[in-house]
Enzyme design. Structure first.
Site, PDB file in Angstrom:
ATOM      1  N   TYR A  38      -1.819  -7.184  15.968  1.00 54.80           N
ATOM      2  CA  TYR A  38      -3.272  -7.358  15.928  1.00 54.80           C
ATOM      3  C   TYR A  38      -3.651  -8.832  16.130  1.00 54.80           C
ATOM      4  O   TYR A  38      -4.749  -9.148  16.568  1.00 54.80           O
ATOM      5  CB  TYR A  38      -3.831  -6.922  14.565  1.00 54.80           C
ATOM      6  CG  TYR A  38      -3.926  -5.436  14.302  1.00 54.80           C
ATOM      7  CD1 TYR A  38      -3.742  -4.488  15.302  1.00 54.80           C
ATOM      8  CD2 TYR A  38      -4.233  -4.984  13.014  1.00 54.80           C
ATOM      9  CE1 TYR A  38      -3.843  -3.129  15.027  1.00 54.80           C
ATOM     10  CE2 TYR A  38      -4.352  -3.627  12.731  1.00 54.80           C
ATOM     11  CZ  TYR A  38      -4.152  -2.703  13.743  1.00 54.80           C
ATOM     12  OH  TYR A  38      -4.271  -1.364  13.460  1.00 54.80           O
ATOM     13  N   CYS A  69      -3.527  -5.820   5.666  1.00 50.07           N
ATOM     14  CA  CYS A  69      -3.403  -6.710   6.819  1.00 50.07           C
ATOM     15  C   CYS A  69      -4.533  -7.729   6.753  1.00 50.07           C
ATOM     16  O   CYS A  69      -5.710  -7.345   6.715  1.00 50.07           O
ATOM     17  CB  CYS A  69      -3.520  -5.867   8.089  1.00 50.07           C
ATOM     18  SG  CYS A  69      -3.587  -6.824   9.607  1.00 50.07           S
ATOM     19  N   CYS A 180      -0.598 -13.630   6.177  1.00 48.52           N
ATOM     20  CA  CYS A 180      -0.296 -12.444   7.001  1.00 48.52           C
ATOM     21  C   CYS A 180       0.734 -11.665   6.214  1.00 48.52           C
ATOM     22  O   CYS A 180       1.722 -12.252   5.722  1.00 48.52           O
ATOM     23  CB  CYS A 180       0.268 -12.866   8.358  1.00 48.52           C
ATOM     24  SG  CYS A 180       1.004 -11.514   9.316  1.00 48.52           S
TER      25      CYS A 180
HETATM   26  N1  DGL Z   1       0.191  -8.019   9.074  1.00 47.00           N
HETATM   27  C1  DGL Z   1      -0.945  -8.530   9.689  1.00 47.00           C
HETATM   28  C2  DGL Z   1      -1.681  -9.572   8.871  1.00 47.00           C
HETATM   29  O1  DGL Z   1      -1.607  -9.526   7.660  1.00 47.00           O
HETATM   30  C3  DGL Z   1      -1.051  -8.724  11.166  1.00 47.00           C
HETATM   31  C4  DGL Z   1       0.132  -8.948  12.008  1.00 47.00           C
HETATM   32  C5  DGL Z   1      -0.195  -8.678  13.455  1.00 47.00           C
HETATM   33  O2  DGL Z   1      -0.272  -7.515  13.811  1.00 47.00           O
HETATM   34  O3  DGL Z   1      -0.409  -9.656  14.194  1.00 47.00           O
HETATM   35  O4  DGL Z   1      -2.371 -10.395   9.397  1.00 47.00           O
END
Ligand code: DGL
Length: 261
Positions: A38, A69, A180
């Site tokens: 994402y 996330c 993240c």
């Molecule tokens: N795990 C995600 C976050 O906490 C996003 C990682 C990704 O898909 O770039 O930002």
């Protein structure tokens, strides 16, 4: 039932904390692996994924949704709450507040995806909670993808992590926010670099405590874990032992399944 989702494996770090705090809750974890990462997508794309997945989890019977996330939370949790005004929703945002409170040097850093790093929401969190400290926001492109590849002990990554962290440590940063959820799995590489010069700040346990407050009847089930993924569900299941999440494996109810959303 409690629904937890992320782009991929990162949210498993939050899921593990929720399972520890609510061992009897039935949990559904959905990894949007067909659309990861994402972190390099625009807000509109992320918002559309969050609404689609959130709706799917509600249709499965989840009474509490955890957006595990940071990228999805900063881009889309407000829109999601607007679409489901009666649904309890817990988001995960970078732990700027605890880091600012704990800092002795007056300088903290936030490691995050590119999308989170440039977001207005992170800027707002910093203005609200870190007015008295200096904050370095450090985008870490490719780190989440590295976790997805389970390439955690690659010596190249240790070098890359050094390049990101050394200037921050040299500048006196004493709190490093893992902004993240994937980065929790990089701690074995990050901790030796940071050593006793700074603390790594992760909010998974705080998120789990918020789930305890909001779960209501969803706290009481049979302690079953269902894994869903929008691509390669078998990889999601295989990642549990690879990431040291043996306690979650014990809760597993059937094999991970593919969902098309
Ligand atoms: N795990 C995600 C976050 O906490 C996003 C990682 C990704 O898909 O770039 O930002």
């Amino acid at each position: 039932m409690i629904g937890v989702f992320d782009s991929g494996l990162g949210g498993l770090s939050v899921l593990a904390a929720i399972a520890r705090a609510l061992p009897r809750a039935d949990l559904v974890y959905l990894a949007d692996t067909a659309h990861l990462p994402y972190g390099d997508k625009d807000d509109g794309y992320i918002r559309q994924r969050v609404l689609t997945i959130g709706r799917h989890l509600v249709e499965q019977g989840c009474g509490l949704i955890v957006v595990a996330c940071n990228t999805a939370t900063v881009a889309a949790v407000a829109a999601f709450r607007e679409s489901f005004p009666d649904l309890p929703v817990v988001g995960v945002e970078p732990g700027v507040k605890p880091a600012a409170q704990r800092s002795r040097s007056g300088r903290i850093a936030v490691l995050a995806t590119e999308s989170t790093a440039r977001s207005e929401r992170l800027a707002q969190l910093i203005r609200q909670h870190a007015g008295s400290v200096q904050v370095d926001v450090e985008p870490c492109p490719g780190w989440a993808t590295r976790v997805e590849a389970l390439a955690l002990d690659d010596p190249d990554f240790a070098g890359e992590a050094h390049r990101h962290l050394s200037p921050l440590l040299a500048a006196g940063v004493d709190q490093i926010v893992l902004g993240c959820t994937h980065y929790a799995f990089l701690c074995p590489v990050l901790e030796p670099i940071v050593a006793d010069r700074a603390a790594l700040v992760d909010v998974a346990d705080a998120v789990a405590r918020q789930c305890v407050r909001l779960a209501g009847a969803d706290a009481y089930g049979q302690g079953r874990l269902t894994l869903l993924a929008t691509a390669r569900p078998e990889r999601l299941q295989a990642a549990l032992p690879a990431l040291g999440l043996h306690a979650l494996t014990a809760h597993l109810h059937g094999a991970a399944r593919l969902v098309i959303t």
